[in-house]
Design a protein around this motif. Sequence first.
Motif, PDB file in Angstrom:
ATOM      1  N   ASN A  79       0.471  40.597  14.832  1.00 19.10           N
ATOM      2  CA  ASN A  79       1.275  39.738  15.698  1.00 19.10           C
ATOM      3  C   ASN A  79       0.754  38.310  15.772  1.00 19.10           C
ATOM      4  N   GLU A 133     -10.145  34.561  15.719  1.00 21.51           N
ATOM      5  CA  GLU A 133     -10.314  36.013  15.641  1.00 21.51           C
ATOM      6  C   GLU A 133     -11.795  36.358  15.781  1.00 21.51           C
ATOM      7  N   MET A 138      -6.120  45.591  14.846  1.00 23.39           N
ATOM      8  CA  MET A 138      -6.251  47.028  15.001  1.00 23.39           C
ATOM      9  C   MET A 138      -5.877  47.761  13.707  1.00 23.39           C
ATOM     10  N   LEU A 167      -0.137  53.560   7.241  1.00 27.85           N
ATOM     11  CA  LEU A 167       1.257  53.547   6.813  1.00 27.85           C
ATOM     12  C   LEU A 167       2.009  52.384   7.451  1.00 27.85           C
ATOM     13  N   TRP A 207      -2.642  52.115  20.973  1.00 27.42           N
ATOM     14  CA  TRP A 207      -1.905  51.774  19.738  1.00 27.42           C
ATOM     15  C   TRP A 207      -0.974  50.590  19.954  1.00 27.42           C
ATOM     16  N   SER A 260       1.117  43.096  20.920  1.00 27.69           N
ATOM     17  CA  SER A 260       2.092  44.190  20.987  1.00 27.69           C
ATOM     18  C   SER A 260       2.326  44.691  22.397  1.00 27.69           C
ATOM     19  N   ASP A 298       2.857  48.722  16.273  1.00 29.50           N
ATOM     20  CA  ASP A 298       3.050  49.084  14.864  1.00 29.50           C
ATOM     21  C   ASP A 298       2.867  47.804  14.035  1.00 29.50           C
TER      22      ASP A 298
HETATM   23  C1  LIG Z   1      -5.970  54.678  14.994  1.00 28.95           C
HETATM   24  C2  LIG Z   1      -4.765  53.845  14.849  1.00 28.95           C
HETATM   25  C3  LIG Z   1      -3.939  53.992  13.760  1.00 28.95           C
HETATM   26  C4  LIG Z   1      -2.794  53.258  13.614  1.00 28.95           C
HETATM   27  N1  LIG Z   1      -2.021  53.464  12.521  1.00 28.95           N
HETATM   28  C5  LIG Z   1      -0.894  52.755  12.345  1.00 28.95           C
HETATM   29  C6  LIG Z   1      -0.100  52.945  11.203  1.00 28.95           C
HETATM   30  O1  LIG Z   1      -0.419  53.760  10.360  1.00 28.95           O
HETATM   31  N2  LIG Z   1       1.028  52.232  11.069  1.00 28.95           N
HETATM   32  C7  LIG Z   1       1.407  51.302  11.999  1.00 28.95           C
HETATM   33  O2  LIG Z   1       2.436  50.669  11.832  1.00 28.95           O
HETATM   34  N3  LIG Z   1       0.660  51.082  13.110  1.00 28.95           N
HETATM   35  C8  LIG Z   1      -0.491  51.787  13.294  1.00 28.95           C
HETATM   36  N4  LIG Z   1      -1.258  51.572  14.409  1.00 28.95           N
HETATM   37  C9  LIG Z   1      -0.815  50.606  15.410  1.00 28.95           C
HETATM   38  C10 LIG Z   1      -1.074  49.181  14.958  1.00 28.95           C
HETATM   39  O3  LIG Z   1      -2.338  49.058  14.418  1.00 28.95           O
HETATM   40  C11 LIG Z   1      -0.972  48.228  16.136  1.00 28.95           C
HETATM   41  O4  LIG Z   1       0.171  48.482  16.900  1.00 28.95           O
HETATM   42  C12 LIG Z   1      -0.914  46.776  15.687  1.00 28.95           C
HETATM   43  O5  LIG Z   1      -1.930  46.539  14.743  1.00 28.95           O
HETATM   44  C13 LIG Z   1      -1.053  45.841  16.845  1.00 28.95           C
HETATM   45  O6  LIG Z   1      -1.091  44.538  16.373  1.00 28.95           O
HETATM   46  P1  LIG Z   1      -1.351  43.292  17.320  1.00 28.95           P
HETATM   47  O7  LIG Z   1      -1.409  42.097  16.438  1.00 28.95           O
HETATM   48  O8  LIG Z   1      -0.380  43.262  18.398  1.00 28.95           O
HETATM   49  O9  LIG Z   1      -2.732  43.563  18.003  1.00 28.95           O
HETATM   50  P2  LIG Z   1      -4.226  43.811  17.351  1.00 28.95           P
HETATM   51  O10 LIG Z   1      -4.023  44.248  15.987  1.00 28.95           O
HETATM   52  O11 LIG Z   1      -4.907  44.626  18.295  1.00 28.95           O
HETATM   53  O12 LIG Z   1      -4.759  42.363  17.303  1.00 28.95           O
HETATM   54  C14 LIG Z   1      -5.392  41.736  18.409  1.00 28.95           C
HETATM   55  C15 LIG Z   1      -6.496  40.901  17.823  1.00 28.95           C
HETATM   56  O13 LIG Z   1      -6.997  40.030  18.806  1.00 28.95           O
HETATM   57  C16 LIG Z   1      -8.383  39.948  18.632  1.00 28.95           C
HETATM   58  N5  LIG Z   1      -8.949  39.486  19.908  1.00 28.95           N
HETATM   59  C17 LIG Z   1      -8.827  40.056  21.122  1.00 28.95           C
HETATM   60  N6  LIG Z   1      -9.482  39.343  22.047  1.00 28.95           N
HETATM   61  C18 LIG Z   1     -10.028  38.296  21.383  1.00 28.95           C
HETATM   62  C19 LIG Z   1     -10.836  37.188  21.800  1.00 28.95           C
HETATM   63  N7  LIG Z   1     -11.208  37.045  23.054  1.00 28.95           N
HETATM   64  N8  LIG Z   1     -11.223  36.293  20.870  1.00 28.95           N
HETATM   65  C20 LIG Z   1     -10.835  36.442  19.572  1.00 28.95           C
HETATM   66  N9  LIG Z   1     -10.096  37.461  19.132  1.00 28.95           N
HETATM   67  C21 LIG Z   1      -9.691  38.380  20.024  1.00 28.95           C
HETATM   68  C22 LIG Z   1      -8.797  41.321  18.251  1.00 28.95           C
HETATM   69  O14 LIG Z   1     -10.052  41.337  17.620  1.00 28.95           O
HETATM   70  C23 LIG Z   1      -7.652  41.725  17.356  1.00 28.95           C
HETATM   71  O15 LIG Z   1      -7.922  41.409  16.014  1.00 28.95           O
HETATM   72  C24 LIG Z   1      -2.439  52.294  14.589  1.00 28.95           C
HETATM   73  C25 LIG Z   1      -3.245  52.138  15.699  1.00 28.95           C
HETATM   74  C26 LIG Z   1      -4.403  52.888  15.849  1.00 28.95           C
HETATM   75  C27 LIG Z   1      -5.260  52.705  17.055  1.00 28.95           C
END
Ligand SMILES: Cc1cc2nc3c(=O)[nH]c(=O)nc-3n(C[C@H](O)[C@H](O)[C@H](O)COP(=O)(O)OP(=O)(O)OC[C@H]3O[C@@H](n4cnc5c(N)ncnc54)[C@H](O)[C@@H]3O)c2cc1C
Lengths: 390, 504
Positions: free
Chosen positions: B14, B33, B41, B54, B445, B479, B486
């Motif tokens: 995201n 980051e 994640m 996936l 997640w 998210s 996802d």
């Molecule tokens: C075990 C597991 C398996 C999964 N498998 C799948 C899958 O197979 N397919 C799928 O579609 N989805 C999967 N998901 C879900 C998916 O990973 C997440 O929904 C998605 O990655 C969320 O993205 P995001 O960008 O919103 O948040 P995140 O990916 O959580 O990104 C947030 C980022 O912010 C950073 N951050 C937070 N606070 C700070 C700070 N103070 N300073 C600097 N950086 C910071 C974190 O380090 C992180 O990198 C899985 C989740 C889990 C837990």
Amino acid sequence: MSITTDPKIGLIDGPFQRQLEALSQSRSWYNWAGYAAPSTLDCIEFEYFALRNQASLFDISPLFKYRVKGSEANKMLNRLVTRDVNKIKVGRVAYAIWCNQDGMLIDDGTLFHLGNCDWRLCCQEPMLDWLLEAAWGFNIEIIDESATVAGLSIQGPTSYSILSIAGFTLDNIKPFDFYQDRNGVLISRTGFTGDLGYEIFFPHEKASDLWDLIWNSGSDLGLRAIGYDAVNIARIEAGFMTAGIDFMPVQSTEYLHRGQTPFELNIGKLVDFKKGHFNGRRALLDLKDKPRSCLLRFDVGGFKPADSALIYHKKKYEVGHISSGIWSPTVKKSIALAHIKTQYRNSPALFAEIYTLKEGQWIKRMEKMVENKSPFYAPPRAKQTPPFKR
Amino acid sequence: MIDYDAIVIGGGINGIAAASMLSSKGKSVVIIEQQSELGGMAAHKREGPTAAHLLWNLNPKVIKDLGLGSISFDDLTSVDTICVCESGNHIRVKNSGAFYLDGRVVDTDGSFRKLTNRLSRYGVLLKKLAENAPFGTDDKLNSTQDILRLLRFGLSLKLLGKSQMRKFLQDILMNVSDFLLDDLPDGPLAGLLSADATRGQFSGPRNPGTVFNLVYRYGHGCELTRPTKGMENFFELLVNAIKKLNVDVKTHVRAEKIVIEEDAVKGVELADGTTVFSNTVLCSSGLNSMKKMVGISYLDIEDSRSIKNLRTMGTTAKVNLKLSKLPIFENIKGPINDCRFIVAPSVDYVDNAFNSCKYGHFSQTPVSESVFTFRQSEFWLSSIIQFVPSKLEGGWNEAAREHLKQVLVHSLSAFIPSLNELIVDFEVITPNDFAEDLGVEGGNWHHSEMSLDQIFNLRPTPRFSAYRAGPKGLYLCGSSSHPGGDIMGLSGRNAAIRVLRNTK
Ligand SMILES: Cc1cc2nc3c(=O)[nH]c(=O)nc-3n(C[C@H](O)[C@H](O)[C@H](O)COP(=O)(O)OP(=O)(O)OC[C@H]3O[C@@H](n4cnc5c(N)ncnc54)[C@H](O)[C@@H]3O)c2cc1C
């Protein structure tokens, strides 16, 4: 008096029930936060004139009292209330208001700065839930003292002398100062009457001793125990608003948009936009110049109490209503607190539509209203320090 | 002083989506980051494969913003599902057809196919809603736009036809167990769909709203893919794309504090002591971390209450097993890494597994989704285990991790009898590890539970559903905002659109 209606499972005895019961001629009790509180003990005229000419003793134990302590108490309170608590010195009391996120008033009350990072908040509405929410994330503790701290309000010209006889040295206590003795008795120069007077807070266990001490000290100075009806006249004369009557605590409203901003209640000066963020600030910045209506004081013509009257501009357009209206025995006028739609607030042609019922006949009067910018009654003795000995 | 038009905290899918959208509209952007690489994640890992394996819902619009129009068949491989059955006669699901491995058709009356087709139809509707901010969050200026959108959505509902529309409105709030068992016998296919519905959730198949979760998961037409060259490589593609778009990236540095003056965002203070200045900050961390960075005094009490009450229990763990060699499956045709293996033999089984989670345990008969991954010369079996509570009774110690691995291995032995002997190493990443490493409460997640009371205008909280929070210039783009998690990127994209509109 609280507008939260408790289920009628019977009223609770307050800490002074024995004393009040013995004095009650009228046997007229009402529900104040679940306690049996006197509307009158004898009759309203005696009680009111004791308040203005001698001294009155009123049980304020049903007030909600909360202790806020801990290293971040000031920070937490500064997010809660609209004024800057950092400007309230230890030993001072301050009138404060707090709003919800939309800038609508939740309640008003008094903040006692008891010591470093140690405060007490007294208010009409139950607030524990809100305070706990407001406290989350701050290093502080909220203690509900409502049922452990009792209170008496002694108001009227001889109140200072009575407390002197009772052994309290209050010579240097200015309005909104307070004094604390070693036995846990706190006396603040505050009240809800606009007169010279004090409020005394102490642990419940001391209730009987303190009552007796004050009662006996007042025997030669006209001290009379009173009920809320007399206080209500005095507070309207002083121009003070009451929760549930003159403003709707927003958390007790059920319809949308029934809340009011401090600017609509004419207490905008308590909102300090410069102090940093506080609850409702973002909304209030937007709303401060757009009050829908305004709470104002009015002298009303005639001699009939104008309570609940609707207000007309040029006797034609409905533009507001009176939330508190009485015949004031001291200023000898019909006076009122009224909400007026903003665009009519300066109208020179406002009339209250007053209905009176006499022996089966309704009479309707249209009485002219004139705004009064100051309190209706503000005796100089209320401010004088030390007060005059009687 | 301004260093960038916008700062994005967090480089997950995201954060990347938000940055690329802003940058493609000419804004200067930096991503901060805390981890050493982007991917958040999804790409989080230890020695073995990444957390996510996936791609369910990767949004084409996000890919387009990234200038990656060409990401397609070479980069993505479609994935079949193998439902593991204790009988040994496993089921392969491919393009919503279901066959036993011996070739017989499972879905003889076609009810499974009909059901999945219905889900895809619903998915198309939800996708329309996902690609925009929730209704009613527009400021007054844009409300005509909002009304038009609402009308268009109403129209597409109508176009379903009267009975289909009724069915949709009835289905969407249901629990997935009732929904499935109306049409299917309880067994591996119903088990599969109930597992897909509840993966990542703190809810079992009998919880209301799980049909919504299933539709969300199948949102883009039931097509399931994996990045051909691995998840790391996929994120490398994305990172290269944003670098091409001139997005600056600072990794390995935590954002400590969001600097606020006069109730407006001024920049972000980093853990290395430097400050980056900007009047716009988009935060993709969980809400609790956001609250810490902003300082609770800058949030209204109602908002901090909502954050406190947000349901963020994490329920997904990753267990990676390093194998000495690949097991041999005689009747599975085609590359084994083009399959996912689901252990969820029935709805009842899934519901039982969730029961343990409710009481702070993981189940002895867990629900899992596993894939084989080849990395250099290593073989890994990588599993997502559902219903593993972040708040484990007794805490997450070494023994608990070992136990979780054993429970998994035991349940997988149904189709790989020799599994125990093949394992040379293993690692367990618990929801708590995700929470600690990524600043996401509970390691959830979706950052916060996707339940009926926390979606659309209520996501993440009623007041924050317009991607705005607290002081001027602060936006939420992770998210926990609509539509949700996802590897999809729409929360970030929608947030960026809001920023662009507000700073016009
Ligand atoms: C075990 C597991 C398996 C999964 N498998 C799948 C899958 O197979 N397919 C799928 O579609 N989805 C999967 N998901 C879900 C998916 O990973 C997440 O929904 C998605 O990655 C969320 O993205 P995001 O960008 O919103 O948040 P995140 O990916 O959580 O990104 C947030 C980022 O912010 C950073 N951050 C937070 N606070 C700070 C700070 N103070 N300073 C600097 N950086 C910071 C974190 O380090 C992180 O990198 C899985 C989740 C889990 C837990």
